[in-house]
Write an enzyme that holds these catalytic residues in place. Sequence first.
Site, mmCIF file in Angstrom:
data_model
loop_
_atom_site.group_PDB
_atom_site.id
_atom_site.type_symbol
_atom_site.label_atom_id
_atom_site.label_comp_id
_atom_site.label_asym_id
_atom_site.label_seq_id
_atom_site.Cartn_x
_atom_site.Cartn_y
_atom_site.Cartn_z
ATOM 1 N N CYS A 1 -14.857 25.853 -40.077
ATOM 2 C CA CYS A 1 -15.676 26.180 -39.088
ATOM 3 C C CYS A 1 -15.173 25.549 -37.765
ATOM 4 O O CYS A 1 -14.397 25.964 -36.689
ATOM 5 C CB CYS A 1 -17.148 26.153 -39.054
ATOM 6 S SG CYS A 1 -17.993 26.682 -37.797
ATOM 7 N N SER B 1 -24.467 25.079 -36.067
ATOM 8 C CA SER B 1 -25.148 26.473 -36.601
ATOM 9 C C SER B 1 -26.274 26.164 -37.633
ATOM 10 O O SER B 1 -27.033 26.972 -37.621
ATOM 11 C CB SER B 1 -23.921 27.199 -37.017
ATOM 12 O OG SER B 1 -22.952 27.690 -35.928
ATOM 13 N N HIS C 1 -29.106 24.998 -35.688
ATOM 14 C CA HIS C 1 -29.807 26.363 -35.014
ATOM 15 C C HIS C 1 -31.022 27.007 -35.893
ATOM 16 O O HIS C 1 -31.881 27.533 -35.450
ATOM 17 C CB HIS C 1 -28.782 27.271 -34.904
ATOM 18 C CG HIS C 1 -28.237 26.982 -33.241
ATOM 19 N ND1 HIS C 1 -28.680 26.735 -32.253
ATOM 20 C CD2 HIS C 1 -27.023 26.959 -33.039
ATOM 21 C CE1 HIS C 1 -27.852 26.071 -31.114
ATOM 22 N NE2 HIS C 1 -26.778 26.593 -31.624
ATOM 23 N N HIS D 1 -22.116 26.314 -44.266
ATOM 24 C CA HIS D 1 -21.258 27.460 -43.979
ATOM 25 C C HIS D 1 -19.874 26.885 -43.734
ATOM 26 O O HIS D 1 -18.949 27.744 -43.488
ATOM 27 C CB HIS D 1 -21.610 28.368 -42.819
ATOM 28 C CG HIS D 1 -21.561 27.678 -41.606
ATOM 29 N ND1 HIS D 1 -22.467 26.691 -41.196
ATOM 30 C CD2 HIS D 1 -20.847 27.715 -40.681
ATOM 31 C CE1 HIS D 1 -22.370 26.268 -40.116
ATOM 32 N NE2 HIS D 1 -21.187 26.693 -39.699
ATOM 33 N N CYS E 1 -22.999 21.520 -39.375
ATOM 34 C CA CYS E 1 -22.468 21.874 -38.292
ATOM 35 C C CYS E 1 -23.675 22.324 -37.376
ATOM 36 O O CYS E 1 -24.918 22.555 -37.943
ATOM 37 C CB CYS E 1 -21.722 23.287 -38.499
ATOM 38 S SG CYS E 1 -21.164 24.214 -36.953
#
Length: 367
Positions: A167, A42, A45, A61, A40
Amino acid sequence: MTDTSAFTFRPGAGPSLEPVQVRPPDRGQVRVEIRATGVCHSDLHIVNGDWPTERPLVLGHEASGVVQETGPDVTDLAPGDHVVLSWFAPCRKCVNCAAGRGWLCTGTTALDHTLPDGSTPFSDGNGQDLWPYLGLGTFTSEVVVPETAAVKVGKDVPFTVGALLGCSVTTGVGAVLNTADVPAGSSAVVIGCGGVGLSVIMGLKLAGAYPIIAADLSEAKRTKAEELGATLTVDPRTTDLASYVSEELGGVDFAFEAIGNEKVIETLPGLLAPGGAAVLVGMTRIGARSSIDPFDLADQGKRILGCNYGSSVAHVDIPRLSRLYLAGQLPLEELIDTVRPLGDAQQALDELAAGSGLRSILIPGGR
Protein backbone atom coordinates in the site's frame (compact mmCIF):
# COMPACT_ATOMS: atom_id res chain seq x y z
CA MET A 1 -11.18 -24.53 8.64
CA THR A 2 -8.20 -22.91 10.33
CA ASP A 3 -8.52 -21.57 13.88
CA THR A 4 -6.54 -18.43 14.62
CA SER A 5 -7.01 -14.93 16.05
CA ALA A 6 -7.55 -11.59 14.35
CA PHE A 7 -7.70 -7.93 15.23
CA THR A 8 -11.22 -6.90 14.31
CA PHE A 9 -13.48 -3.86 14.30
CA ARG A 10 -17.16 -4.13 15.18
CA PRO A 11 -19.45 -1.11 14.66
CA GLY A 12 -20.59 0.11 18.05
CA ALA A 13 -18.03 -1.97 19.90
CA GLY A 14 -14.69 -0.93 18.42
CA PRO A 15 -11.52 -2.92 17.82
CA SER A 16 -10.43 -6.07 19.65
CA LEU A 17 -8.40 -9.25 19.28
CA GLU A 18 -10.71 -12.26 18.98
CA PRO A 19 -10.76 -15.90 17.79
CA VAL A 20 -11.63 -16.43 14.12
CA GLN A 21 -11.90 -19.27 11.65
CA VAL A 22 -10.57 -19.13 8.09
CA ARG A 23 -12.12 -21.40 5.46
CA PRO A 24 -10.12 -23.05 2.64
CA PRO A 25 -9.69 -21.27 -0.71
CA ASP A 26 -12.38 -21.61 -3.34
CA ARG A 27 -12.14 -21.23 -7.12
CA GLY A 28 -9.58 -18.60 -8.14
CA GLN A 29 -8.48 -18.05 -4.53
CA VAL A 30 -5.32 -18.69 -2.51
CA ARG A 31 -4.62 -19.15 1.18
CA VAL A 32 -1.70 -17.05 2.39
CA GLU A 33 0.16 -17.23 5.67
CA ILE A 34 0.73 -13.64 6.76
CA ARG A 35 4.34 -12.97 7.76
CA ALA A 36 4.15 -9.18 8.16
CA THR A 37 1.41 -6.56 7.95
CA GLY A 38 1.69 -2.78 8.09
CA VAL A 39 -0.50 -0.41 10.08
CA CYS A 40 -1.89 2.21 7.70
CA HIS A 41 -3.97 5.35 8.08
CA SER A 42 -6.73 3.63 6.13
CA ASP A 43 -7.11 1.20 9.06
CA LEU A 44 -7.31 4.18 11.40
CA HIS A 45 -10.03 5.77 9.25
CA ILE A 46 -12.23 2.77 10.03
CA VAL A 47 -11.48 2.75 13.76
CA ASN A 48 -12.05 6.49 14.29
CA GLY A 49 -15.24 6.57 12.19
CA ASP A 50 -13.97 8.65 9.26
CA TRP A 51 -15.06 5.82 6.97
CA PRO A 52 -18.26 4.36 8.44
CA THR A 53 -18.97 0.66 8.08
CA GLU A 54 -21.95 -1.48 8.97
CA ARG A 55 -20.00 -4.73 8.78
CA PRO A 56 -17.74 -6.31 11.40
CA LEU A 57 -14.31 -6.35 9.80
CA VAL A 58 -11.00 -8.11 10.13
CA LEU A 59 -8.73 -5.07 9.82
CA GLY A 60 -5.50 -4.76 7.83
CA HIS A 61 -4.75 -4.43 4.13
CA GLU A 62 -0.96 -4.00 3.75
CA ALA A 63 0.83 -7.33 4.01
CA SER A 64 3.18 -9.98 2.68
CA GLY A 65 3.38 -13.70 3.24
CA VAL A 66 3.70 -17.18 1.79
CA VAL A 67 1.14 -19.06 -0.30
CA GLN A 68 0.01 -22.18 1.59
CA GLU A 69 -2.78 -23.53 -0.61
CA THR A 70 -4.41 -22.76 -3.95
CA GLY A 71 -7.99 -23.29 -5.03
CA PRO A 72 -9.20 -24.58 -8.40
CA ASP A 73 -8.30 -22.54 -11.51
CA VAL A 74 -5.35 -20.75 -9.89
CA THR A 75 -2.68 -20.67 -12.59
CA ASP A 76 0.04 -18.20 -11.58
CA LEU A 77 0.76 -19.10 -7.95
CA ALA A 78 1.84 -22.22 -6.06
CA PRO A 79 2.44 -23.15 -2.43
CA GLY A 80 5.72 -21.70 -1.21
CA ASP A 81 5.54 -18.56 -3.35
CA HIS A 82 6.32 -15.33 -1.53
CA VAL A 83 3.67 -12.71 -2.23
CA VAL A 84 2.73 -9.13 -1.52
CA LEU A 85 -1.00 -8.61 -1.08
CA SER A 86 -2.60 -5.82 -3.10
CA TRP A 87 -5.70 -4.36 -1.46
CA PHE A 88 -7.27 -3.22 -4.75
CA ALA A 89 -7.70 -6.57 -6.49
CA PRO A 90 -8.74 -5.80 -10.09
CA CYS A 91 -11.45 -7.73 -11.92
CA ARG A 92 -9.34 -7.75 -15.13
CA LYS A 93 -12.56 -7.56 -17.15
CA CYS A 94 -13.88 -3.98 -16.99
CA VAL A 95 -13.07 -1.21 -19.47
CA ASN A 96 -10.46 0.36 -17.19
CA CYS A 97 -8.67 -2.93 -16.54
CA ALA A 98 -8.63 -3.62 -20.29
CA ALA A 99 -7.11 -0.18 -20.84
CA GLY A 100 -4.31 -0.85 -18.33
CA ARG A 101 -5.82 1.32 -15.60
CA GLY A 102 -6.32 -1.31 -12.94
CA TRP A 103 -6.36 1.32 -10.18
CA LEU A 104 -9.67 2.53 -11.63
CA CYS A 105 -11.24 -0.93 -11.83
CA THR A 106 -15.03 -0.74 -11.65
CA GLY A 107 -15.48 -4.47 -11.07
CA THR A 108 -13.44 -4.88 -7.89
CA THR A 109 -15.25 -5.79 -4.68
CA ALA A 110 -12.42 -4.57 -2.44
CA LEU A 111 -14.32 -1.46 -1.35
CA ASP A 112 -17.27 -3.67 -0.38
CA HIS A 113 -14.96 -5.66 1.92
CA THR A 114 -15.70 -8.96 0.23
CA LEU A 115 -14.05 -11.50 -2.02
CA PRO A 116 -14.99 -11.21 -5.72
CA ASP A 117 -17.88 -13.67 -5.33
CA GLY A 118 -19.36 -11.60 -2.49
CA SER A 119 -18.30 -14.04 0.21
CA THR A 120 -15.98 -13.83 3.21
CA PRO A 121 -13.42 -16.39 4.36
CA PHE A 122 -13.76 -15.37 8.03
CA SER A 123 -16.17 -16.30 10.80
CA ASP A 124 -16.05 -15.55 14.52
CA GLY A 125 -16.24 -17.87 17.49
CA ASN A 126 -20.03 -18.06 17.14
CA GLY A 127 -19.92 -18.91 13.45
CA GLN A 128 -21.01 -15.41 12.39
CA ASP A 129 -19.45 -13.75 9.36
CA LEU A 130 -16.55 -11.35 9.72
CA TRP A 131 -15.58 -9.44 6.59
CA PRO A 132 -12.11 -8.82 5.14
CA TYR A 133 -11.23 -5.14 5.18
CA LEU A 134 -10.63 -4.02 1.58
CA GLY A 135 -11.00 -7.64 0.52
CA LEU A 136 -7.94 -8.77 2.52
CA GLY A 137 -8.21 -8.50 6.33
CA THR A 138 -4.51 -9.00 7.09
CA PHE A 139 -4.46 -8.43 10.86
CA THR A 140 -4.41 -12.17 11.38
CA SER A 141 -2.16 -15.14 10.65
CA GLU A 142 -3.90 -16.52 7.55
CA VAL A 143 -6.08 -15.06 4.83
CA VAL A 144 -7.90 -16.27 1.75
CA VAL A 145 -7.71 -13.80 -1.13
CA PRO A 146 -8.36 -13.77 -4.87
CA GLU A 147 -5.39 -14.74 -7.00
CA THR A 148 -5.46 -11.22 -8.48
CA ALA A 149 -4.67 -9.79 -5.01
CA ALA A 150 -1.48 -11.83 -4.50
CA VAL A 151 1.60 -10.54 -6.32
CA LYS A 152 4.61 -12.85 -6.47
CA VAL A 153 7.94 -11.31 -5.44
CA GLY A 154 11.44 -12.66 -4.97
CA LYS A 155 12.23 -14.60 -1.83
CA ASP A 156 15.07 -12.19 -1.09
CA VAL A 157 12.57 -9.39 -0.36
CA PRO A 158 12.13 -9.22 3.44
CA PHE A 159 8.55 -9.74 4.55
CA THR A 160 8.59 -6.45 6.46
CA VAL A 161 9.56 -4.56 3.31
CA GLY A 162 7.11 -6.56 1.20
CA ALA A 163 4.26 -5.52 3.48
CA LEU A 164 4.93 -1.85 2.72
CA LEU A 165 4.80 -2.57 -1.00
CA GLY A 166 1.17 -3.58 -0.53
CA CYS A 167 0.00 0.00 0.00
CA SER A 168 2.12 2.89 1.30
CA VAL A 169 5.18 2.60 -0.93
CA THR A 170 3.25 1.74 -4.07
CA THR A 171 0.95 4.69 -3.38
CA GLY A 172 3.70 7.20 -2.63
CA VAL A 173 6.25 6.27 -5.30
CA GLY A 174 3.44 5.71 -7.79
CA ALA A 175 2.07 9.19 -7.12
CA VAL A 176 5.36 10.55 -8.49
CA LEU A 177 6.17 8.13 -11.29
CA ASN A 178 2.63 7.31 -12.49
CA THR A 179 0.07 9.90 -11.42
CA ALA A 180 2.21 13.01 -11.79
CA ASP A 181 4.87 11.62 -14.16
CA VAL A 182 7.39 14.06 -12.66
CA PRO A 183 10.15 15.06 -15.11
CA ALA A 184 13.76 15.30 -13.93
CA GLY A 185 14.65 18.75 -12.62
CA SER A 186 11.11 19.55 -11.45
CA SER A 187 10.66 21.31 -8.12
CA ALA A 188 8.36 19.75 -5.55
CA VAL A 189 6.83 20.16 -2.11
CA VAL A 190 5.66 17.21 -0.01
CA ILE A 191 3.33 17.96 2.90
CA GLY A 192 3.24 15.16 5.45
CA CYS A 193 6.20 12.86 6.08
CA GLY A 194 4.61 9.66 7.31
CA GLY A 195 5.05 6.40 5.44
CA VAL A 196 3.29 7.61 2.28
CA GLY A 197 4.89 11.06 2.28
CA LEU A 198 8.37 9.61 2.72
CA SER A 199 7.62 7.24 -0.15
CA VAL A 200 6.71 10.27 -2.26
CA ILE A 201 10.09 11.78 -1.38
CA MET A 202 11.89 8.59 -2.42
CA GLY A 203 9.92 8.63 -5.66
CA LEU A 204 10.91 12.24 -6.31
CA LYS A 205 14.55 11.38 -5.75
CA LEU A 206 14.24 8.50 -8.20
CA ALA A 207 12.66 10.86 -10.75
CA GLY A 208 15.49 13.40 -10.38
CA ALA A 209 13.34 16.18 -8.93
CA TYR A 210 15.11 19.21 -7.45
CA PRO A 211 14.61 20.86 -5.08
CA ILE A 212 12.48 18.58 -2.89
CA ILE A 213 10.92 20.46 0.01
CA ALA A 214 9.33 18.45 2.83
CA ALA A 215 6.95 19.90 5.43
CA ASP A 216 5.92 18.19 8.67
CA LEU A 217 5.24 19.17 12.28
CA SER A 218 7.52 16.40 13.58
CA GLU A 219 11.23 17.11 13.81
CA ALA A 220 11.99 13.39 13.68
CA LYS A 221 10.01 13.00 10.46
CA ARG A 222 11.69 16.03 8.93
CA THR A 223 15.07 14.51 9.75
CA LYS A 224 14.05 11.23 8.13
CA ALA A 225 12.82 13.14 5.07
CA GLU A 226 16.28 14.67 4.66
CA GLU A 227 17.88 11.24 4.96
CA LEU A 228 15.64 9.90 2.20
CA GLY A 229 16.14 12.70 -0.32
CA ALA A 230 14.53 15.98 0.76
CA THR A 231 16.84 18.90 0.02
CA LEU A 232 15.07 21.19 2.50
CA THR A 233 12.62 20.64 5.34
CA VAL A 234 10.13 23.10 6.81
CA ASP A 235 8.21 23.27 10.08
CA PRO A 236 4.84 24.80 9.07
CA ARG A 237 4.47 26.30 12.56
CA THR A 238 7.50 28.55 12.11
CA THR A 239 7.73 28.98 8.33
CA ASP A 240 4.94 30.06 6.00
CA LEU A 241 5.35 27.48 3.26
CA ALA A 242 3.47 29.41 0.56
CA SER A 243 5.52 32.57 1.16
CA TYR A 244 8.75 30.60 1.16
CA VAL A 245 8.21 28.77 -2.13
CA SER A 246 6.87 31.93 -3.76
CA GLU A 247 9.85 34.05 -2.75
CA GLU A 248 12.54 31.44 -3.33
CA LEU A 249 11.18 29.55 -6.36
CA GLY A 250 8.23 31.45 -7.76
CA GLY A 251 6.14 28.41 -6.83
CA VAL A 252 6.83 24.71 -7.35
CA ASP A 253 6.05 22.43 -10.26
CA PHE A 254 4.41 19.79 -8.05
CA ALA A 255 2.82 19.87 -4.59
CA PHE A 256 1.96 16.54 -2.95
CA GLU A 257 -0.45 16.32 0.00
CA ALA A 258 0.13 13.09 1.92
CA ILE A 259 -2.00 13.70 5.01
CA GLY A 260 -5.62 13.67 3.86
CA ASN A 261 -6.51 16.98 5.50
CA GLU A 262 -9.06 19.09 3.62
CA LYS A 263 -7.70 22.36 5.04
CA VAL A 264 -4.17 21.54 3.94
CA ILE A 265 -5.48 20.59 0.49
CA GLU A 266 -6.89 24.11 0.14
CA THR A 267 -3.35 25.53 0.38
CA LEU A 268 -1.90 23.48 -2.49
CA PRO A 269 -2.78 25.72 -5.47
CA GLY A 270 -1.08 28.63 -3.70
CA LEU A 271 2.19 26.68 -3.68
CA LEU A 272 2.24 26.10 -7.44
CA ALA A 273 4.08 27.88 -10.20
CA PRO A 274 2.07 28.54 -13.36
CA GLY A 275 1.31 25.20 -14.99
CA GLY A 276 2.02 23.31 -11.78
CA ALA A 277 0.10 20.32 -10.44
CA ALA A 278 -1.24 19.53 -6.98
CA VAL A 279 -1.39 15.79 -6.27
CA LEU A 280 -3.87 14.51 -3.67
CA VAL A 281 -2.23 11.41 -2.21
CA GLY A 282 -3.61 11.34 1.34
CA MET A 283 -7.17 10.08 1.81
CA THR A 284 -9.59 12.42 3.59
CA ARG A 285 -12.56 11.45 5.69
CA ILE A 286 -15.67 10.67 3.66
CA GLY A 287 -17.68 13.85 3.00
CA ALA A 288 -14.76 16.25 3.47
CA ARG A 289 -14.85 19.43 1.37
CA SER A 290 -12.10 21.85 0.31
CA SER A 291 -12.45 25.31 -1.25
CA ILE A 292 -10.24 26.49 -4.10
CA ASP A 293 -9.96 29.56 -6.32
CA PRO A 294 -11.06 28.34 -9.78
CA PHE A 295 -9.93 31.55 -11.47
CA ASP A 296 -6.35 30.96 -10.28
CA LEU A 297 -6.43 27.40 -11.64
CA ALA A 298 -7.77 28.46 -15.02
CA ASP A 299 -5.71 31.65 -15.35
CA GLN A 300 -2.43 30.01 -14.37
CA GLY A 301 -3.04 26.64 -15.98
CA LYS A 302 -2.72 24.79 -12.68
CA ARG A 303 -3.99 21.25 -12.19
CA ILE A 304 -5.29 19.11 -9.36
CA LEU A 305 -4.61 15.38 -9.74
CA GLY A 306 -6.36 12.69 -7.75
CA CYS A 307 -4.15 9.76 -6.84
CA ASN A 308 -5.64 6.36 -6.05
CA TYR A 309 -3.07 3.71 -5.09
CA GLY A 310 -0.35 5.61 -6.94
CA SER A 311 -2.15 5.00 -10.26
CA SER A 312 -0.48 1.59 -10.06
CA VAL A 313 -1.10 -1.76 -11.66
CA ALA A 314 -0.07 -4.00 -8.78
CA HIS A 315 1.26 -6.91 -10.83
CA VAL A 316 3.49 -4.50 -12.76
CA ASP A 317 4.48 -1.92 -10.14
CA ILE A 318 5.01 -4.07 -7.04
CA PRO A 319 7.63 -6.35 -8.69
CA ARG A 320 9.29 -3.27 -10.21
CA LEU A 321 9.49 -1.53 -6.83
CA SER A 322 10.82 -4.69 -5.20
CA ARG A 323 13.62 -4.79 -7.78
CA LEU A 324 14.44 -1.15 -7.11
CA TYR A 325 14.64 -1.97 -3.41
CA LEU A 326 17.00 -4.89 -4.07
CA ALA A 327 19.11 -2.62 -6.30
CA GLY A 328 19.54 -0.16 -3.43
CA GLN A 329 17.46 2.56 -5.08
CA LEU A 330 14.62 2.48 -2.54
CA PRO A 331 15.80 2.16 1.09
CA LEU A 332 12.39 0.97 2.25
CA GLU A 333 13.61 -0.47 5.56
CA GLU A 334 14.15 3.14 6.65
CA LEU A 335 10.37 3.59 6.80
CA ILE A 336 9.97 0.98 9.55
CA ASP A 337 10.47 2.14 13.11
CA THR A 338 8.59 -0.55 15.06
CA VAL A 339 8.07 -4.28 14.59
CA ARG A 340 5.70 -5.77 17.15
CA PRO A 341 3.35 -8.73 17.63
CA LEU A 342 -0.21 -8.65 16.32
CA GLY A 343 -1.52 -8.29 19.86
CA ASP A 344 -0.05 -4.77 19.95
CA ALA A 345 -2.20 -3.58 17.06
CA GLN A 346 -4.15 -1.14 19.23
CA GLN A 347 -0.95 0.48 20.46
CA ALA A 348 0.23 0.86 16.86
CA LEU A 349 -3.07 2.53 15.89
CA ASP A 350 -2.87 4.86 18.90
CA GLU A 351 0.63 5.95 17.89
CA LEU A 352 -0.54 6.50 14.33
CA ALA A 353 -3.42 8.66 15.57
CA ALA A 354 -0.99 10.70 17.67
CA GLY A 355 1.28 11.26 14.67
CA SER A 356 4.26 9.63 16.35
CA GLY A 357 6.66 7.27 14.64
CA LEU A 358 6.80 6.13 11.03
CA ARG A 359 5.51 2.73 9.92
CA SER A 360 4.63 -0.01 12.41
CA ILE A 361 4.79 -3.62 11.27
CA LEU A 362 2.76 -6.33 13.00
CA ILE A 363 3.96 -9.93 13.04
CA PRO A 364 1.22 -12.55 13.54
CA GLY A 365 2.35 -15.18 16.01
CA GLY A 366 5.16 -12.89 17.20
CA ARG A 367 7.73 -14.22 14.70
